[in-house]
Design a protein around this motif. Structure first.
Motif, short mmCIF file in Angstrom:
data_model
loop_
_atom_site.label_atom_id
_atom_site.label_comp_id
_atom_site.label_asym_id
_atom_site.label_seq_id
_atom_site.Cartn_x
_atom_site.Cartn_y
_atom_site.Cartn_z
N SER A 55 -54.50 86.03 -2.01
CA SER A 55 -55.10 86.45 -0.75
C SER A 55 -56.10 85.38 -0.32
CB SER A 55 -55.78 87.82 -0.88
OG SER A 55 -56.65 87.85 -1.99
N ASP A 56 -56.54 85.46 0.92
CA ASP A 56 -57.38 84.40 1.47
C ASP A 56 -58.86 84.56 1.17
OD1 ASP A 56 -55.32 82.92 2.59
OD2 ASP A 56 -55.34 84.06 4.45
N GLY A 57 -59.25 85.72 0.66
CA GLY A 57 -60.67 85.92 0.42
C GLY A 57 -61.42 86.08 1.73
N GLY A 58 -62.51 85.32 1.89
CA GLY A 58 -63.30 85.39 3.12
C GLY A 58 -62.58 84.75 4.29
N GLY A 59 -63.19 84.86 5.47
CA GLY A 59 -62.57 84.31 6.67
C GLY A 59 -61.95 85.40 7.51
N ILE B 72 -59.54 88.14 8.81
CA ILE B 72 -58.68 89.03 8.03
C ILE B 72 -57.22 88.97 8.48
CG2 ILE B 72 -58.95 91.10 9.47
CD1 ILE B 72 -59.31 92.64 6.78
N GLU C 247 -54.77 81.32 5.87
CA GLU C 247 -55.48 80.10 5.45
C GLU C 247 -54.60 79.29 4.49
OE1 GLU C 247 -58.42 79.26 6.54
OE2 GLU C 247 -59.09 81.13 7.52
#
Length: 399
Positions: A256-260, A262, A266
């Protein structure tokens, strides 16, 4: 785009003329009418997958060690439509208040509202003992387990547009851990109602005209409906039982992309998934000749995916030939929760037939596909698999 509660899209990719044979599957009329069509389509296609794998009789399937994993997000549009029946009290209050404001008397309101209630509820099946189960996405897997008397577990996974590919990887983990001996994995999506269409329109994700993928002018996708299932086994077991083997799953990776943002993909997040997949498979990404991408035709999504694959291949080996890239979504639309298994089946059939499939929906190459340093290519005509390249494909789904 700015008009409330509307969509600018004018196209969809629909399953047409489909009829579920409830008599063949011994489904009662009450159960059939109370359940979303997604349940019955999934059962039908799962049965076809089992036949293709050679499980043609009830006793040929190890019922106690067969698992069902279904990718689905919102059950189907019929479930949300049928829920309107239960919203009648709210509708009545709003209509009655408006009639009162217009000066209607009790004698006028009562018969009008009584007739309106009958008209309003007429399209929707009455609520009964089958209604709750028939409107839940988790019951889709339960339908299949129930019909085939499977006791190895059955459940639904929701990873948005990666749901069905996530179902496949989840099943692969269970097989690798020897929790089960056979797995039915796939996805179903029959959800093209205003909730999704208007919602996608407000994010500018839908194509305003024809769908273009990995194209300089990619501007969104055409939403579609779909269902697909595959039968998975450990390779040695399938070989010993002389099952029909189309391809072998070597590895998988999830991230998953984590932060940034939604909903904004990324590159770094996707690189993690790719790295994990090829480490598990114990092969290099430079040895893969064909990639079935997520390829939704959105400007951000296509760019991110092209940059990710190009970077991963460039880091592996500079001299590797360009790999062929494709996306089935330009053929059948974006089937959302069923999109991953659609791409998976396409890649498997490419391997099985040893044909690099043609790419549709691409008129002007995306800048990432141009230049001497480009690591990927698209083919409008398709070709025979190169004799000097391994029969290996990669499949991606973003959710």
């Amino acid at each position: 785009i700015t008009v409330p509660d509307t969509t600018y899209a004018e196209q969809g990719a629909f399953i047409t003329n489909y009829e579920f044979d409830r008599v063949r599957f011994r489904i009662s009329g009450n159960a059939y009418r109370a359940s979303d069509l997604a349940h019955w389509l999934a059962l039908d296609v799962a049965a076809q997958a089992l036949i293709d794998a050679g499980f043609t009789t009830p006793d040929s399937l190890p019922t106690t060690t067969t698992r069902v994993v279904v990718g689905n997000t919102l059950t189907g549009e019929l479930s949300r439509a049928n829920s309107l029946r239960l919203r009648w009290p709210y509708v009545r209050r709003v209509v009655e208040a408006s009639l009162r404001d217009a000066g209607w008397s009790d004698e006028q309101c009562s018969p009008f509202l009584q007739k309106l209630e009958a008209t309003y509820k007429a399209p929707f099946a009455p609520i009964g003992e089958e209604t709750l189960a028939g409107g839940l996405s988790n019951t889709i897997a339960g339908r299949i387990c129930n019909y085939f008397n499977l006791k190895g577990g059955g459940y639904t996974v929701d990873g948005a547009c990666s749901s069905s590919l996530l179902a496949i990887t989840t099943a692969c983990v269970a097989l690798a851990d020897k929790d089960v001996d056979v797995a039915l994995a796939g996805g179903v999506d029959l959800s093209l109602d205003p909730f999704e269409i208007v919602g996608f329109a407000k994010t500018l994700a839908l194509a305003s005209d024809e769908m273009r993928v990995y194209d300089r002018h990619s501007n969104g996708f055409i939403p579609g409906e779909g269902c697909g299932f595959v039968v998975l086994m450990r390779y040695d077991d399938a070989l010993a039982q002389q099952r029909r083997i189309h391809a072998v799953v070597r590895g998988w990776g999830i991230s998953s992309d984590g932060g940034g943002g939604i909903t904004r993909p990324e590159v770094e997040g996707q690189i993690l998934a790719i790295t994990r997949a090829y480490q598990k498979a114990d092969i290099g990404i430079d040895s893969v000749e064909y990639f079935e991408g997520h390829g939704t035709g959105t400007a951000v999504g296509d760019l991110t995916e092209l940059q990710t694959l190009s970077r991963a291949r460039r880091q592996a080996q500079h001299s590797v030939p360009r790999a062929t890239l494709g996306s089935i979504k330009a053929n059948i639309g974006h089937t959302k929760a069923a999109a991953g298994v659609a791409g998976f089946i396409k890649a498997v059939m490419a391997l099985s037939t040893q044909i690099l499939p043609p790419m549709t929906g691409n008129k002007q190459l995306h800048p990432e596909l141009l230049g001497d340093q480009a690591m990927l290519k698209v083919s409008p005509t398709g070709s025979i698999w190169p004799a000097d390249r391994p029969l290996r494909a990669g499949v991606s789904a973003m959710g």
